[in-house]
Design a protein around this motif. Structure first.
Motif, PDB file in Angstrom:
ATOM      1  N   ALA A  18       0.771  -1.259   0.000  1.00 23.17           N
ATOM      2  CA  ALA A  18       0.000   0.000   0.000  1.00 23.17           C
ATOM      3  C   ALA A  18       0.802   1.310   0.000  1.00 23.17           C
ATOM      4  CB  ALA A  18      -0.941   0.021   1.162  1.00 23.17           C
ATOM      5  N   ALA A  19       0.482   2.693   0.469  1.00 29.28           N
ATOM      6  CA  ALA A  19       1.159   4.066   0.431  1.00 29.28           C
ATOM      7  C   ALA A  19       1.041   5.047   1.613  1.00 29.28           C
ATOM      8  CB  ALA A  19       0.693   4.824  -0.815  1.00 29.28           C
ATOM      9  N   PHE A 166     -10.591   7.999   0.104  1.00 31.24           N
ATOM     10  CA  PHE A 166     -10.800   7.091   1.235  1.00 31.24           C
ATOM     11  C   PHE A 166     -10.111   7.637   2.483  1.00 31.24           C
ATOM     12  CE2 PHE A 166      -7.064   6.012  -1.208  1.00 31.24           C
ATOM     13  CZ  PHE A 166      -6.065   5.893  -0.251  1.00 31.24           C
ATOM     14  N   ASN A 167     -10.535   7.151   3.632  1.00 32.93           N
ATOM     15  CA  ASN A 167      -9.854   7.449   4.888  1.00 32.93           C
ATOM     16  C   ASN A 167      -8.748   6.429   5.122  1.00 32.93           C
ATOM     17  OD1 ASN A 167     -11.450   9.695   6.030  1.00 32.93           O
ATOM     18  ND2 ASN A 167     -13.107   8.197   6.093  1.00 32.93           N
ATOM     19  N   LYS A 168      -7.732   6.845   5.852  1.00 31.79           N
ATOM     20  CA  LYS A 168      -6.638   5.940   6.203  1.00 31.79           C
ATOM     21  C   LYS A 168      -7.177   4.696   6.905  1.00 31.79           C
ATOM     22  CE  LYS A 168      -4.481   7.014   9.893  1.00 31.79           C
ATOM     23  NZ  LYS A 168      -3.693   7.821  10.849  1.00 31.79           N
ATOM     24  N   PHE A 178      -7.506   1.888   1.980  1.00 28.66           N
ATOM     25  CA  PHE A 178      -7.214   1.888   0.555  1.00 28.66           C
ATOM     26  C   PHE A 178      -7.896   0.760  -0.214  1.00 28.66           C
ATOM     27  CE2 PHE A 178      -4.275  -0.680   2.800  1.00 28.66           C
ATOM     28  CZ  PHE A 178      -4.011  -1.779   1.998  1.00 28.66           C
ATOM     29  N   TRP A 179      -8.630  -0.089   0.481  1.00 30.26           N
ATOM     30  CA  TRP A 179      -9.436  -1.103  -0.190  1.00 30.26           C
ATOM     31  C   TRP A 179     -10.812  -0.547  -0.566  1.00 30.26           C
ATOM     32  CZ3 TRP A 179      -7.891  -6.052  -1.379  1.00 30.26           C
ATOM     33  CH2 TRP A 179      -6.726  -6.521  -0.767  1.00 30.26           C
ATOM     34  N   GLY A 206      -6.533   9.551   1.538  1.00 27.63           N
ATOM     35  CA  GLY A 206      -5.963   9.774   0.231  1.00 27.63           C
ATOM     36  C   GLY A 206      -6.995   9.653  -0.864  1.00 27.63           C
ATOM     37  N   CYS A 207      -6.593  10.030  -2.081  1.00 34.39           N
ATOM     38  CA  CYS A 207      -7.394   9.844  -3.285  1.00 34.39           C
ATOM     39  C   CYS A 207      -6.492   9.177  -4.309  1.00 34.39           C
ATOM     40  CB  CYS A 207      -7.900  11.176  -3.830  1.00 34.39           C
ATOM     41  SG  CYS A 207      -9.021  12.081  -2.730  1.00 34.39           S
ATOM     42  N   ALA A 208      -6.875   7.996  -4.758  1.00 41.42           N
ATOM     43  CA  ALA A 208      -6.123   7.266  -5.769  1.00 41.42           C
ATOM     44  C   ALA A 208      -6.710   7.609  -7.131  1.00 41.42           C
ATOM     45  CB  ALA A 208      -6.207   5.766  -5.512  1.00 41.42           C
ATOM     46  N   CYS A 209      -5.846   7.980  -8.077  1.00 40.68           N
ATOM     47  CA  CYS A 209      -6.328   8.438  -9.379  1.00 40.68           C
ATOM     48  C   CYS A 209      -5.624   7.733 -10.529  1.00 40.68           C
ATOM     49  CB  CYS A 209      -6.109   9.947  -9.517  1.00 40.68           C
ATOM     50  SG  CYS A 209      -6.884  10.956  -8.227  1.00 40.68           S
TER      51      CYS A 209
END
Length: 310
Positions: A18-19, A166-168, A178-179, A206-209
């Motif tokens: 994960a990040a 998403f929230n941590k 992140f799921w 975070g926001c995954a793009c």
């Protein structure tokens, strides 16, 4: 503030990664994959704490997420699907500030027990209200952006991009946000499809793009792509905020990078391009570093440019 490294390893025990956001006084989490022991290491404020399995952040009742991660044999049990935030809801301008998660009393109940950690090292922060995971973030109209303390503007520099935020800490009180996806949206034409998102205080996530109409995921189902990691109004760090670009997940899984640039109050402070060139971004091999990215501010409007043309 970077927790992508932290989440990067929650899946170490699952055979994945994960990040994380940079340290500008944010709750800093770190996790890395141990291919043999498959143990997870988390750290906050530079202090490592080993753990043999994903750490449970016990505080609120179990809730569910709208976009539950795909079920895999290696993944944690999937959550049922009920969302606190709809994908790209339409909003009318001129509403001004609208409280997050309903009334102040609801928010007070949510905040009454925020700290629940492994050896008091990990900090949960604001993940919404009981039964409404993710209601600490929402899409707003541009006309109302001035009414919120913590705002991010997403702009495409060319083609269509889609993001999942998403929230941590995930809806089941685990460090596995992140799921899941609390809010999803797409941007394509700069100046026309720009998306404004507001966040409640003490929120970390975070926001995954990625390009196209769907956010990339790893073979295990975690959100991949390029991450915009954020920490807004951190309570344990005196209200400081911070952000960074991270490709730790994509890098760990051998997946492509996508361009992203973050500017805080008009100043570019973290970026990466698809060719790997970068500045103040979390790249593979930087899992143990801290203090990377945007820092030195409390309230802000962050501009997140998606694509290489910045």
């Amino acid at each position: 503030m970077h927790f992508s490294a932290a989440l990067l390893a929650v899946t170490a025990a699952l055979g994945g990664v994960a990040a994380h956001p940079s340290r500008h006084n944010h709750a800093h989490l770190h996790a890395k994959k141990d291919l043999e022991a498959r143990q997870i290491e988390f750290k906050k404020a530079g202090r490592p704490q080993p753990s043999p399995e994903p750490v449970r952040i016990a505080a609120e009742p179990t809730t569910t997420s709208k976009a539950a991660r795909p079920t895999t044999s290696a993944a944690p049990p999937p959550a049922s699907s009920s969302s606190s935030s709809s994908s790209q809801p339409s909003t009318g301008g001129g509403q001004g500030f609208v409280p997050f998660c309903g009334s102040d009393s609801t928010r007070a109940a949510r905040n009454s027990n925020k700290r629940a950690t492994y050896d008091e090292i990990m900090y949960k922060g604001n993940t919404g209200s009981p039964g409404q995971w993710g209601c600490n973030m929402k899409i707003i109209d541009k006309a109302d952006a001035h009414a919120y303390k913590y705002v991010s503007k997403f702009v495409s520099t060319g083609k269509k991009y889609t993001c999942a935020c998403f929230n941590k800490v995930g809806p089941n009180e685990l460090l596995d946000g992140f799921w899941y996806s609390a809010v999803e949206f797409s941007v394509e034409k700069a100046g026309q499809d720009d998306v404004y998102m507001a966040f409640d205080s003490d929120s970390q996530g975070g926001c995954a793009c990625g390009p196209g109409g769907e956010v990339p995921r790893t073979h295990l189902g975690q959100l991949s792509g390029t991450w915009f990691e954020w920490d807004w109004g951190s309570t344990p760090n005196g209200g400081n905020s911070g952000a960074d670009v991270s490709v730790l997940v994509a890098g760990a899984m051998g997946l492509p990078y996508y361009g992203m640039s973050i500017a805080a109050n008009g100043k570019v402070c973290s970026w990466v391009k698809s060719d790997g060139s970068n500045e103040d971004a979390y790249m593979p091999g930087m899992e143990d570093l801290d203090g990377i990215g945007c820092k030195g501010y409390h309230e802000a409007v962050l501009e997140v440019l998606l694509g290489d043309d910045f």
